[in-house]
Design a protein around this motif. Sequence first.
Motif, short mmCIF file in Angstrom:
data_model
loop_
_atom_site.label_atom_id
_atom_site.label_comp_id
_atom_site.label_asym_id
_atom_site.label_seq_id
_atom_site.Cartn_x
_atom_site.Cartn_y
_atom_site.Cartn_z
N VAL A 169 1.17 -1.38 0.07
CA VAL A 169 0.02 0.83 0.04
C VAL A 169 0.57 1.27 -0.09
CG1 VAL A 169 -1.92 1.10 1.72
CG2 VAL A 169 -1.57 -1.22 1.39
N GLU A 170 0.61 1.76 -0.21
CA GLU A 170 1.77 3.05 -1.20
C GLU A 170 0.55 4.74 -0.38
OE1 GLU A 170 3.52 6.15 -4.43
OE2 GLU A 170 2.04 4.96 -5.18
N LEU A 171 1.78 5.00 0.31
CA LEU A 171 0.95 6.07 1.44
C LEU A 171 1.93 7.56 0.76
CD1 LEU A 171 1.67 4.94 4.45
CD2 LEU A 171 -0.46 4.53 3.07
N THR A 172 0.94 8.71 0.92
CA THR A 172 1.53 9.64 0.34
C THR A 172 3.24 10.38 1.66
OG1 THR A 172 0.87 11.10 2.56
CG2 THR A 172 -0.72 11.22 0.84
N GLY A 173 3.85 11.17 0.44
CA GLY A 173 4.95 11.23 1.27
C GLY A 173 6.16 10.38 0.97
N ASP A 174 5.55 9.23 -0.16
CA ASP A 174 6.68 8.48 -0.55
C ASP A 174 6.39 7.10 0.25
OD1 ASP A 174 7.83 6.83 -3.15
OD2 ASP A 174 9.79 7.79 -1.54
N ARG A 175 5.49 6.90 1.06
CA ARG A 175 6.17 5.86 2.59
C ARG A 175 4.93 4.33 1.35
NH1 ARG A 175 3.32 8.45 6.80
NH2 ARG A 175 1.75 9.20 5.19
N TRP A 176 5.43 3.59 2.17
CA TRP A 176 4.97 2.24 2.25
C TRP A 176 5.13 1.52 2.94
CZ3 TRP A 176 4.58 1.18 -3.34
CH2 TRP A 176 4.43 2.45 -4.74
N LEU A 177 3.52 0.25 2.95
CA LEU A 177 3.57 -0.70 3.67
C LEU A 177 3.30 -1.58 3.30
CD1 LEU A 177 0.62 0.80 6.24
CD2 LEU A 177 3.47 1.10 6.62
N GLN A 178 3.42 -2.31 3.49
CA GLN A 178 2.89 -4.29 3.57
C GLN A 178 2.12 -4.81 4.38
OE1 GLN A 178 6.49 -7.11 3.75
NE2 GLN A 178 5.82 -8.33 2.02
N VAL A 179 1.30 -4.95 3.89
CA VAL A 179 -0.05 -6.14 4.69
C VAL A 179 0.20 -7.26 4.64
CG1 VAL A 179 -2.30 -5.44 5.47
CG2 VAL A 179 -1.63 -3.70 4.32
N SER A 180 0.10 -8.00 5.51
CA SER A 180 -0.50 -9.61 5.08
C SER A 180 -1.55 -9.96 6.51
CB SER A 180 1.24 -10.41 4.97
OG SER A 180 1.71 -10.24 6.70
N GLU A 181 -2.41 -11.36 6.04
CA GLU A 181 -2.70 -11.14 7.10
C GLU A 181 -2.89 -13.02 7.05
OE1 GLU A 181 -6.74 -10.19 5.24
OE2 GLU A 181 -6.77 -8.69 5.10
N GLN A 182 -3.18 -13.00 8.24
CA GLN A 182 -3.03 -14.65 8.68
C GLN A 182 -4.09 -14.97 9.74
OE1 GLN A 182 -1.05 -16.96 7.90
NE2 GLN A 182 -2.14 -18.35 8.82
N PRO A 183 -5.45 -16.06 9.45
CA PRO A 183 -6.46 -17.10 9.54
C PRO A 183 -6.00 -17.34 11.30
CG PRO A 183 -5.67 -17.76 8.09
CD PRO A 183 -4.38 -16.75 7.69
N THR A 184 -6.42 -17.02 12.07
CA THR A 184 -7.11 -17.61 12.99
C THR A 184 -7.67 -18.89 13.37
OG1 THR A 184 -8.52 -17.14 14.11
CG2 THR A 184 -6.88 -15.68 14.54
N ASP A 185 -7.89 -20.09 14.31
CA ASP A 185 -8.50 -21.17 14.47
C ASP A 185 -10.01 -20.88 14.52
OD1 ASP A 185 -5.65 -22.70 14.35
OD2 ASP A 185 -5.56 -22.71 16.75
N GLU A 186 -10.33 -19.77 15.04
CA GLU A 186 -11.54 -20.07 15.69
C GLU A 186 -12.26 -19.02 14.24
OE1 GLU A 186 -9.02 -18.93 17.12
OE2 GLU A 186 -9.29 -20.21 18.94
N GLY A 187 -11.07 -18.74 13.64
CA GLY A 187 -12.05 -18.31 11.90
C GLY A 187 -11.92 -16.39 12.42
#
Length: 727
Positions: A169-187
């Motif tokens: 995800v690109e943010l203003t000011g030439d900043r960047w985030l990497q987003v990742s998701e991990q499911p849990t056992d309960e859903g």
Amino acid sequence: MTRLSDSLIDPAAPAEANVQKLLTIAEALIRRSEHHEGEARSAWGLFQRAAELEDLVRKRTADLETTLRLLNAANAQAGKARRDLSQAIEAVDEGFALFDEDGLLVLCNSRFCRDLDDVRAVLRPGTTFDDYVGRISRSAHLALPLGMAPEDWVAERMRHHEDGAPFFVELTGDRWLQVSEQPTDEGGVVVLQTDVTGIIRAERSERGKLLDQQARIIRATLDHINQGVAIFGPDLRLVGANRRLGLLLNLPDQRLSAGRSFAALSAALLRQVRFSDGFSAGELWSWVRQKTLRPPLSFELQHLSGIILDVFAQEMPERGFVMSFTDVTRERMAIHSMLRANARLEERVAARTNDLSVALRDAERANATRVRFVAAASHDLLQPLSAAKLFVAAARDDAGASGSTLEKAHNALLSVEAILGALLDISRLESGGTEVDIGPVSLAHLLVQLTDEFQHMAEKKGLRLDILPCRATVMSDATYLRRILQNLISNALRYTVSGRVLVGARRIPGGVRVEVHDTGPGIAPEDQQKIFREFHRVQGTASAAEGMGLGLAIVDRACALLDHPLTLRSTPGLGTMFAVDLPLAPAALMRARPGDGPDPGAEAAADRIALLVENDEDLRRAISLLLERRGVSVLEAETGEAALALLEEIGIVPDVYLIDHQLGEGMTGVETALALKERFGARPVRIVTANRSPEVRRAAERAGLEVLHKPIDPEAIAAFALHAAEA
């Protein structure tokens, strides 16, 4: 044992709720006790009941206090665990958020959405995942891709949520985030946000350095190649060009500066060049403006300076294109020079070919003249030679003391006959016009004839000649096959001083192999190819001076003409073997042909009458003398017409006919034989001729007649006249 208090107290409920529950139970018990009908009438019973209730309440209160202590300890431990979990999540360097199975935010650390303060401010436990994503899409700190609306970003973000793959995800000011998701056992799902701004900036810097280095390498390469190169972007403006292009097109550097339009460059260029091979500026502009994928384009330009340029244009990614200009002046001049040289060479080749054609025609005429001369000379020589041989044969029978001299003269004539026959065969094979008559040939009859022909010669040399019988029928030309075997047997007898000559046939797949073995001196390996040449004779043998060395040459050429494989095996000092492979005749054709052997019912007769039709007086008299000495009466005629008239006049039908084919201006021998058959019936006939042409042979075959070639063998003439079967 389960206590009653265990079933009354809920460990998961707060301590105050459990106490209140116990008090309610106690109060209910007291009221029931007070209203009990049986015990209300007795004061003692009331007192006793009150005491029991007090003990019961005391026990229940003790149990309740124990339970409260346990609950307090459990709550304290859970609170500690919760604080430890919060501290652990807070210690994580990445943004962390936990959403439950209903998509509600359970907790998050302070780094979660830290760079999106307008989103961070409204995040609370219970916030839905959809609300969280929607707020980010509307955040002032989100750098939306060009042309993408917030709702489009939400749709893209939810696709990543479904497939679970990490994304940036690109943010203003030439900043960047990497987003990742991990499911849990309960859903539920855990969302991690990692700040990768430093990594992306470093990678971009390295990529920029690499691109700069590659650009320098490309620039250096373009400046050092021998081609002019121009690169245009999708807006049809010049991105770059090398120095070689300016030199080839004679354009100043300012005309080739970056940003110059293709239209301006082409206008400047068209004033100095012209297109070749029918190409035009319109076709070039049509290619440049093409909306679909442009195919590679190639054409030539001729500059006013005289150079010729080969131009190649090809589309690049993102709709740009590159054009290369190659100086091919030398190549084109070389091609033109080669074309001119080829034209001159073709003229010289044509002239030489014409000269060779004239020479070839002259050679062919000379060869044809030689062949005709040999044939004519052989024919003219064979006539008197036949007469001389027949006279000698007749005189030899009454020779007396001069018999040895006549024998020598007879042998000399036989040698001359053999030489002329060989020369005639070679001439006919060399002429290229030789025709063969392939048909079924009985080896039984042929081998019997060869036995009769060569037995006397073998006996004179003191050799044993064994020709084994064979009943096979093969496919060949009867005349040429006889000539092949005659030459092989004659050659074996000539070179064998002592011992034996064996002729036999053996079966091979699909055919018969006729082998001629001798016990002669053998042939050295280095001479085994030479012996098939004309006039070549094996040196160092007793019979090297005999003959002219044409027999094996005739055998080799005749076998090649008939497609009969010829094999030679020889060991010096031990002997030689020649073999000829012959194909078997099909079963449908394996029947006797006209003249395939004597009729076993015929017997020699001293009172036979022969009709001799021959226009050569000497030869006619010689044949008559030979036959008369064998007891055969001869009726002579010079022409076919004279023969018919003679038989009509005397009223006698001869037993056999001997008819020369060439009888002058009147009927031929074949025509005479047919006329005699029609008028007087069928009789054994032999056509006697020195003409060995295919036309004569075919005419005789159509009439069902056999041919005796001159020079005539006296024994063959006598055997025919004495033993020919009645037709």
